[in-house]
Scaffold this active site. Structure first.
Site, PDB file in Angstrom:
ATOM      1  N   LYS A 230       0.741  -1.178  -0.178  1.00  0.00           N
ATOM      2  CA  LYS A 230      -0.155   0.135  -0.193  1.00  0.00           C
ATOM      3  C   LYS A 230       0.780   1.429  -0.075  1.00  0.00           C
ATOM      4  O   LYS A 230       1.468   1.557   0.972  1.00  0.00           O
ATOM      5  CB  LYS A 230      -1.034   0.043   1.388  1.00  0.00           C
ATOM      6  CG  LYS A 230      -1.728   1.170   1.490  1.00  0.00           C
ATOM      7  CD  LYS A 230      -2.325   1.424   2.882  1.00  0.00           C
ATOM      8  CE  LYS A 230      -3.037   2.789   3.101  1.00  0.00           C
ATOM      9  NZ  LYS A 230      -3.661   2.522   4.513  1.00  0.00           N
ATOM     10  N   ASP A 235      -2.308  10.618   3.725  1.00  0.00           N
ATOM     11  CA  ASP A 235      -3.654  10.246   3.887  1.00  0.00           C
ATOM     12  C   ASP A 235      -4.311  11.484   4.690  1.00  0.00           C
ATOM     13  O   ASP A 235      -4.183  11.362   6.069  1.00  0.00           O
ATOM     14  CB  ASP A 235      -3.875   8.798   4.541  1.00  0.00           C
ATOM     15  CG  ASP A 235      -5.374   8.391   4.593  1.00  0.00           C
ATOM     16  OD1 ASP A 235      -6.136   9.267   3.697  1.00  0.00           O
ATOM     17  OD2 ASP A 235      -5.818   7.763   5.434  1.00  0.00           O
ATOM     18  N   LYS A 242      -9.483  13.426   8.382  1.00  0.00           N
ATOM     19  CA  LYS A 242      -9.098  13.113   9.594  1.00  0.00           C
ATOM     20  C   LYS A 242      -8.891  14.328  10.504  1.00  0.00           C
ATOM     21  O   LYS A 242      -8.897  15.299   9.789  1.00  0.00           O
ATOM     22  CB  LYS A 242      -7.728  12.315   9.661  1.00  0.00           C
ATOM     23  CG  LYS A 242      -7.825  11.083   8.792  1.00  0.00           C
ATOM     24  CD  LYS A 242      -6.240  10.696   8.677  1.00  0.00           C
ATOM     25  CE  LYS A 242      -5.926   9.148   8.019  1.00  0.00           C
ATOM     26  NZ  LYS A 242      -6.746   8.122   8.897  1.00  0.00           N
ATOM     27  N   ASP A 253       1.826   6.385   5.821  1.00  0.00           N
ATOM     28  CA  ASP A 253       0.790   5.448   5.388  1.00  0.00           C
ATOM     29  C   ASP A 253       1.249   4.727   4.009  1.00  0.00           C
ATOM     30  O   ASP A 253       0.445   4.111   3.507  1.00  0.00           O
ATOM     31  CB  ASP A 253      -0.456   6.295   4.877  1.00  0.00           C
ATOM     32  CG  ASP A 253      -1.670   5.355   5.381  1.00  0.00           C
ATOM     33  OD1 ASP A 253      -1.794   4.334   5.954  1.00  0.00           O
ATOM     34  OD2 ASP A 253      -2.704   5.954   4.580  1.00  0.00           O
ATOM     35  N   ASP A 312     -11.936   7.395   4.079  1.00  0.00           N
ATOM     36  CA  ASP A 312     -10.816   7.309   4.702  1.00  0.00           C
ATOM     37  C   ASP A 312     -10.487   5.750   4.851  1.00  0.00           C
ATOM     38  O   ASP A 312      -9.530   5.276   5.552  1.00  0.00           O
ATOM     39  CB  ASP A 312     -11.072   7.898   6.287  1.00  0.00           C
ATOM     40  CG  ASP A 312      -9.762   7.875   7.027  1.00  0.00           C
ATOM     41  OD1 ASP A 312      -8.404   8.240   6.208  1.00  0.00           O
ATOM     42  OD2 ASP A 312      -9.491   8.161   8.233  1.00  0.00           O
ATOM     43  N   GLU A 314      -9.429   3.855   2.314  1.00  0.00           N
ATOM     44  CA  GLU A 314      -9.002   4.012   1.003  1.00  0.00           C
ATOM     45  C   GLU A 314      -8.086   3.051   0.769  1.00  0.00           C
ATOM     46  O   GLU A 314      -7.669   2.683  -0.504  1.00  0.00           O
ATOM     47  CB  GLU A 314      -8.516   5.480   0.657  1.00  0.00           C
ATOM     48  CG  GLU A 314      -6.895   5.865   0.933  1.00  0.00           C
ATOM     49  CD  GLU A 314      -6.760   5.779   2.537  1.00  0.00           C
ATOM     50  OE1 GLU A 314      -5.713   5.308   2.968  1.00  0.00           O
ATOM     51  OE2 GLU A 314      -7.783   5.827   3.353  1.00  0.00           O
ATOM     52  N   ARG A 316      -7.584   0.003   1.395  1.00  0.00           N
ATOM     53  CA  ARG A 316      -8.205  -1.383   0.704  1.00  0.00           C
ATOM     54  C   ARG A 316      -8.664  -1.261  -0.652  1.00  0.00           C
ATOM     55  O   ARG A 316      -8.511  -2.046  -1.359  1.00  0.00           O
ATOM     56  CB  ARG A 316      -9.319  -1.754   1.586  1.00  0.00           C
ATOM     57  CG  ARG A 316     -10.361  -0.883   1.828  1.00  0.00           C
ATOM     58  CD  ARG A 316     -11.518  -1.044   2.635  1.00  0.00           C
ATOM     59  NE  ARG A 316     -10.714  -0.911   4.118  1.00  0.00           N
ATOM     60  CZ  ARG A 316     -11.230  -1.007   5.262  1.00  0.00           C
ATOM     61  NH1 ARG A 316     -12.671  -1.407   5.370  1.00  0.00           N
ATOM     62  NH2 ARG A 316     -10.598  -0.606   6.452  1.00  0.00           N
TER      63      ARG A 316
END
Length: 464
Positions: A230, A235, A242, A253, A312, A314, A316
Site C-alpha cells: 500500500k 492520507d 481526519k 501510510d 478514509d 482508501e 483497501r
C-alpha cells in the site's frame, strides 16, 4: 544510508576490544574470576549483569581495555542484546570474547542506523565494527540491515518530499541495480484499468498523480511470487477528513509499500529462485473538487462494484485493484503489506503486525519464522461470519463495515474479495512505526514483519 558492510567483518585476528557477556544469574561467578582491577571497575560502574548494562574494563595498557555487557542469556543471544552497546561504545573494533554473535550481529548493525537528512548539524558518525568468527551470514545480515534501513528511511521522509513519483524512483533504482523491469501505469490507462487506484488518487496535484508501479525480476521457470504494498504517500482521509491528531503521522501510510520494496530487494539481492512481481499502487488521498465522495460507486479492475462508505478507508481500495492484477498471473504465493487499520493496533499494539491468511500452513510458517528471528507476527482471523457487514444495498460490496467492530478482520475480508480463489495469500496489517525507542530500534519508521516474511520465503524457495 549507513555503510553496514563496513560494520560487520570476518574475524581474522585483527586488533579489537573484547566483549564479555554475562547475565544476572552468572554475574557473581564471572566477577570472581576477573582480576582485582576489573572487579573494582565493575563495582565503580554499578554493573550487575542486567540486560543492556555495560561496563568498561581496564587493560594492561591504555588501548587494551575491554567491556562487559549484560544479556539475558549468553548462550542464546537475541537479535537486540548487543544493540545498546553498538550505539554507546566508543568508536572502534570489537569481538566477543567467547562464541559468535549469531543473529545479534543484525541488532549490532541496526543500532547504527541514522536518519539526519534534515538536520543542519548532524551528530558526527561513529563506526563500531564487530568482528565475527562466523563469516557466512555476513552478506545476508548486511542485506537485511539495508532493507530495514530502506523501510525506516522511506517512512521517515516527510510527505512533501516523498510522493508517488519518488516511490516510482525508488522502485526504478532497485530495478536498475538488479536487472529488473519496471512498468508504471498512470493517466488514462490507470483510470481505465485500475479505477479504484485512480479514484483514490485523482484529487492530488498533477505532480503527485496516482499510479501503479510494477517491477518484474527473475526467470519464468521459477515459481511466481507477488509482493504488494500500500503506497498512500499521505492520507488526509479525503472528504471524510481526519482530525489533526489523526493526520499528524500519515506520512507513514506508505509503510506497506516500503515493506514490499524492501522484501523485493532482499529477494533480488540474495537471488531467491522466484519470478518476482512487485506491485505498488501509489497515491495521495487528498481533498479537492474532484475527490471521490461517500456514496460514490466505483467499478474495480476485478469487475466488482464498490460503494464508498468512507473515503478514509482508501487503502483497501488501491490494494484491491493491485491484488486483482497480481492474481491474473497466477502466483504461487502472494504477500501484501499495508498500514491499513487502527483496529489492528487496538488489538495488538504497535509491535505486532496482524497476519491474515486462510492457509494454516502458511500462517504457521510465518509465525514460526518471526519467533525464530525476533520479528514476531500475530495471526488474526478472517472470520466469514462478518462478510455480511461488508454488503451494500446497491453495489457488490461496501468499502466500510456496517458494524464498528473487528475492523482489521473486515478490511481483510474486503481484500479477499479481490484475491482469486485458490491463491495462497498472506496479508500484513503493520504499523510501520515505533512511537518510543528501544535498543536498536529508534523512534520513527520501522520494519515489522519484513524479516519474518524473508525467513519464510528462504525456507520455501531455497534449494540448499
Amino acid at each position: 544510508m549507513t555503510d553496514y558492510a563496513a560494520l560487520l567483518k570476518p574475524d581474522k585476528g585483527q586488533q579489537a576490544h573484547d566483549l564479555h557477556l554475562v547475565n544476572e544469574a552468572g554475574f557473581e561467578d564471572w566477577l570472581k574470576s576477573r582480576p582485582e582491577g576489573e572487579r573494582e571497575a565493575v563495582r565503580a560502574q554499578a554493573f550487575a549483569g542486567k540486560g543492556y548494562e555495560l561496563a568498561i574494563l581496564p587493560g594492561e595498557k591504555a588501548d587494551q581495555w575491554s567491556a562487559v555487557l549484560g544479556v539475558a542469556d549468553p548462550e542464546a543471544l537475541s537479535t537486540w542484546c548487543l544493540a545498546k552497546a553498538a550505539a554507546t561504545l566508543p568508536e572502534g573494533d570489537y569481538r566477543l570474547s567467547e562464541g559468535t554473535p549469531g543473529k545479534a550481529a543484525l541488532g549490532w548493525l541496526l543500532a547504527q542506523y541514522r536518519f539526519d537528512d534534515y538536520k543542519q548539524a548532524p551528530d558526527p558518525e561513529q563506526q563500531r565494527i564487530l568482528h565475527t568468527g562466523e563469516p557466512a551470514p555476513i552478506d545476508e545480515y548486511v542485506a537485511i540491515a539495508e532493507a530495514t534501513d530502506l523501510v525506516r528511511s522511506l517512512v521517515n521522509i516527510p510527505a512533501g518530499d516523498l510522493g508517488p513519483a519518488e516511490l516510482q524512483d525508488a522502485v526504478e533504482k532497485a530495478a536498475r541495480d538488479h536487472d529488473g523491469k519496471v512498468t508504471t501505469t498512470k493517466g488514462a490507462g490507470l483510470a481505465d484499468g485500475y479505477p479504484m487506484i485512480d479514484a483514490v488518487g485523482r484529487a492530488a496535484t498533477q505532480d503527485r498523480a496516482p499510479r501503479l508501479i510494477e517491477l518484474e525480476w527473475g526467470h519464468d521457470k521459477h515459481p511466481r511470487l507477488a509482493i504488494v504494498g500500500k503506497g498512500v504517500v499521505f492520507d488526509s482521509g479525503g472528504l471524510d477528513i481526519k482530525s489533526a491528531a489523526g493526520m499528524r503521522w500519515m506520512k507513514k501510510d506508505m509503510g506497506g509499500a516500503a515493506h514490499a520494496l524492501a522484501l523485493a530487494l532482499l529477494v533480488m539481492r540474495l537471488k531467491l529462485p522466484v519470478r518476482l512481481h512487485l506491485l505498488i499502487p501509489a497515491v495521495e488521498n487528498a481533498v479537492a473538487g474532484n475527490a471521490f465522495r461517500p456514496g460514490d460507486i466505483i467499478k474495480s479492475r476485478k469487475g466488482l462494484s464498490v460503494e464508498i462508505g468512507n473515503t478514509d478507508a482508501e487503502g483497501r481500495l488501491i490494494l484491491g485493484d493491485a491484488l486483482a492484477k497480481a492474481c491474473e498471473d497466477s502466483p504461487d504465493l502472494m504477500i501484501d503489506f499495508a498500514t491499513l487499520t487502527g483496529a489492528a493496533r487496538a488489538a495488538l499494539g504497535p509491535d505486532l503486525p496482524a497476519l491474515f491468511t486462510d492457509d494454516d500452513e502458511l500462517a504457521a510458517a510465518l509465525s514460526g519464522a518471526g519467533s525464530a528471528i525476533d520479528d514476531p507476527v500475530w495471526r488474526l482471523p478472517i472470520w466469514n461470519g462478518y462478510e455480511e457487514w461488508m454488503k451494500s444495498e446497491i453495489a457488490d460490496l461496501s468499502n466500510n463495515s456496517s458494524v464498528p467492530m473487528a475492523g482489521a478482520t473486515t478490511a481483510a475480508i474486503f481484500l479477499r474479495k479481490f484475491v482469486e480463489p485458490g491463491t495462497l495469500w498472506a496479508h500484513f496489517d503493520t504499523f510501520a512505526w515505533r512511537s518510543a525507542a528501544k535498543p536498536g530500534r529508534p523512534k520513527g519508521g520501522e520494519a515489522l514483519g519484513l524479516r519474518a516474511s524473508w525467513e519464510m520465503l528462504k525456507a520455501r524457495y531455497r534449494d540448499d
